[in-house]
Design an enzyme around this catalytic site. Structure first.
Site, PDB file in Angstrom:
ATOM      1  N   GLY A 123       0.792  -1.212   0.000  1.00 38.19           N
ATOM      2  CA  GLY A 123       0.000   0.000   0.000  1.00 38.19           C
ATOM      3  C   GLY A 123       0.828   1.269   0.000  1.00 38.19           C
ATOM      4  O   GLY A 123       0.464   2.265  -0.638  1.00 38.19           O
ATOM      5  N   THR A 124       1.931   1.257   0.714  1.00 38.31           N
ATOM      6  CA  THR A 124       2.770   2.464   0.781  1.00 38.31           C
ATOM      7  C   THR A 124       3.321   2.816  -0.592  1.00 38.31           C
ATOM      8  O   THR A 124       3.282   3.985  -1.010  1.00 38.31           O
ATOM      9  CB  THR A 124       3.914   2.264   1.785  1.00 38.31           C
ATOM     10  OG1 THR A 124       3.357   2.149   3.107  1.00 38.31           O
ATOM     11  CG2 THR A 124       4.880   3.442   1.761  1.00 38.31           C
ATOM     12  N   ASN A 172      -7.792   4.365   9.279  1.00 38.15           N
ATOM     13  CA  ASN A 172      -7.171   3.161   9.809  1.00 38.15           C
ATOM     14  C   ASN A 172      -7.270   3.010  11.317  1.00 38.15           C
ATOM     15  O   ASN A 172      -7.225   1.899  11.833  1.00 38.15           O
ATOM     16  CB  ASN A 172      -5.695   3.093   9.386  1.00 38.15           C
ATOM     17  CG  ASN A 172      -4.941   4.369   9.695  1.00 38.15           C
ATOM     18  OD1 ASN A 172      -5.229   5.414   9.112  1.00 38.15           O
ATOM     19  ND2 ASN A 172      -3.981   4.310  10.598  1.00 38.15           N
ATOM     20  N   GLY A 179      -1.984  -5.741   0.317  1.00 42.43           N
ATOM     21  CA  GLY A 179      -2.298  -7.152   0.417  1.00 42.43           C
ATOM     22  C   GLY A 179      -2.471  -7.651   1.835  1.00 42.43           C
ATOM     23  O   GLY A 179      -3.375  -8.436   2.124  1.00 42.43           O
ATOM     24  N   HIS A 180      -1.616  -7.212   2.749  1.00 36.38           N
ATOM     25  CA  HIS A 180      -1.644  -7.804   4.092  1.00 36.38           C
ATOM     26  C   HIS A 180      -2.816  -7.320   4.940  1.00 36.38           C
ATOM     27  O   HIS A 180      -3.036  -7.832   6.040  1.00 36.38           O
ATOM     28  CB  HIS A 180      -0.310  -7.565   4.819  1.00 36.38           C
ATOM     29  CG  HIS A 180      -0.120  -6.193   5.369  1.00 36.38           C
ATOM     30  ND1 HIS A 180      -0.167  -5.925   6.726  1.00 36.38           N
ATOM     31  CD2 HIS A 180       0.123  -5.018   4.763  1.00 36.38           C
ATOM     32  CE1 HIS A 180       0.050  -4.632   6.930  1.00 36.38           C
ATOM     33  NE2 HIS A 180       0.231  -4.065   5.757  1.00 36.38           N
ATOM     34  N   THR A 240      11.036  -7.177 -11.744  1.00 36.07           N
ATOM     35  CA  THR A 240      10.386  -8.469 -11.902  1.00 36.07           C
ATOM     36  C   THR A 240       9.275  -8.633 -10.870  1.00 36.07           C
ATOM     37  O   THR A 240       9.479  -8.409  -9.683  1.00 36.07           O
ATOM     38  CB  THR A 240      11.408  -9.601 -11.746  1.00 36.07           C
ATOM     39  OG1 THR A 240      12.432  -9.432 -12.728  1.00 36.07           O
ATOM     40  CG2 THR A 240      10.753 -10.965 -11.925  1.00 36.07           C
ATOM     41  N   CYS A 282       1.346   1.664  12.314  1.00 34.29           N
ATOM     42  CA  CYS A 282       2.521   2.333  11.756  1.00 34.29           C
ATOM     43  C   CYS A 282       3.054   3.442  12.652  1.00 34.29           C
ATOM     44  O   CYS A 282       4.134   3.943  12.410  1.00 34.29           O
ATOM     45  CB  CYS A 282       2.190   2.905  10.371  1.00 34.29           C
ATOM     46  SG  CYS A 282       1.848   1.644   9.135  1.00 34.29           S
TER      47      CYS A 282
END
Length: 371
Positions: A72-73, A147, A196-197, A233, A319
């Site tokens: 996300g960052t 958040n 994702g997390h 990649t 965070c």
């Protein structure tokens, strides 16, 4: 480790079994580079494209509008700084309750001479779309679901005003995707970030939705992967897991939202029954169904949690937690600084059960009374 009631799903989620099973082959026998023309590479490329379709379906996007990132960052930085490179206007709109992953890139633009307008919030942590300033805008960026307190912002109304002023609208949906319905067309956004997390996928993978035709430049330079917007990649295994997690989230969305909302209210009722002085910070409506922030007058949230090892929770954003200073978000919402020090963020997840909620409430009540 002793058994603990895990109520910190806004900090991170466990990897879903379906996501883990989907990704494992791409860590072993299906190891190809998706940019190569070998059979292994072609298989990897096919898996990445399937994941792109799965994630696009969750947010109502076209697959070619999904750009995979490291999280996300990075997605927020790409959205804000990438849009800024091509913006004809050096004016940006945001709020006073953003996550550092957006607030700090915005601060960087401000130091480079951009004019930044930060919208204030009300006592529930919500901005007023009517406060969007007149005049041309380059970028608007807002967190879709806050958040710490879970407040859902009126993104669609703000986006209407930002886009009417010539700007590009970005939403940080890290906490929202998979918990509430997210439609890029319904929100009217040009850019939207996913982590994702927070979505039962592994850490280290995320995505940025980029509406077709949106002017944006890469932040990193290198080869041409991800339409040239995110060279390097691809993290094939992580991307595959994110796709599987997104598909699962879509399937479970309605049922889990209702179940977690029910458990959240049970948690609040049990807590306030034992601690009548408790203050509810998160709004009851217009809030993430899994999120409950409360504040204990006369106590420090971190010390309460230290006395309740049976509960895994947070005193604020993962965070920027761990210090005995009041949350900026809570201060901006108008909480007294001493009360804000007593804040606890309790965020539920798919594995949370009613007995677990009851046990956590009892442990927190005992911890407060012991202090």
């Amino acid at each position: 480790m002793s058994q603990q009631a895990y109520l910190d799903h806004n900090g991170t989620t466990p990897v879903a079994r379906e996501a883990l099973e989907a990704m494992l082959p791409y860590l072993t026998e299906r190891f190809g580079n998706p940019s190569s023309s070998t059979s292994q590479g072609l298989a990897a490329r096919s898996a990445v494209e399937k994941a792109r379709e799965q994630l696009a379906a969750l947010i109502g996007a076209h697959p070619d509008e999904i750009v995979f990132t490291s999280g996300g960052t990075e997605a927020n930085n790409l959205a804000i700084r990438g849009a800024a490179v091509l913006s004809p206007q050096r004016r940006l709109l945001t709020s006073v309750v953003e996550h550092p992953a957006t607030d700090r890139p915005v601060g960087g633009l401000e130091r480079e001479g951009w004019e930044v307008r930060r919208l204030a919030v009300d006592s529930e942590g919500r901005v007023d779309p009517g406060a969007v300033p007149a005049g041309a805008l380059g970028i608007g960026t807002l967190i879709l679901a806050q958040n710490e307190v879970g407040t859902i912002q009126p993104i669609a109304e703000v986006a209407d005003r930002v886009r009417a002023a010539g700007g590009v609208m970005h939403a940080d949906a890290a906490q929202a995707a998979g918990k509430i319905p997210v439609s890029v067309d319904g929100l009217g956004v040009d850019l939207l970030s996913i982590a994702g997390h927070k979505l039962y996928a592994p850490k280290g993978v995320g995505a940025l939705y980029v509406r077709r035709g949106t002017p944006i430049a890469p932040v990193l330079v290198g080869a041409g992967q991800e339409r040239g917007l995110r060279p390097g990649t691809e993290n094939v295994a992580g991307i595959v897991a994110l796709g599987a997690a997104a598909e699962l989230a879509g399937e479970l969305l309605d049922a889990e939202s209702a179940r977690q909302l029910h458990l959240r209210e049970l948690l609040w009722e049990r807590l306030v029954a034992g601690l009548p002085q408790l203050v509810r910070v998160s709004p009851a409506d217009g809030c993430l169904p899994n999120t409950l922030m409360v504040a204990v007058p006369g106590h420090i949230g971190g010390e309460v949690l230290d006395r309740a090892p049976e509960v895994g929770a947070s005193t604020g954003s993962a965070c920027h937690s761990g210090t005995h200073t009041p949350s900026t978000t809570l201060i901006e919402m108008g909480l007294d600084p001493d009360l804000a020090l007593g804040a606890l963020r309790l965020s539920l997840g798919r594995a949370t059960t009613e007995p677990e909620v009851a046990a956590a409430a009892d442990a927190l009540i005992a911890a407060v009374n012991a202090g």
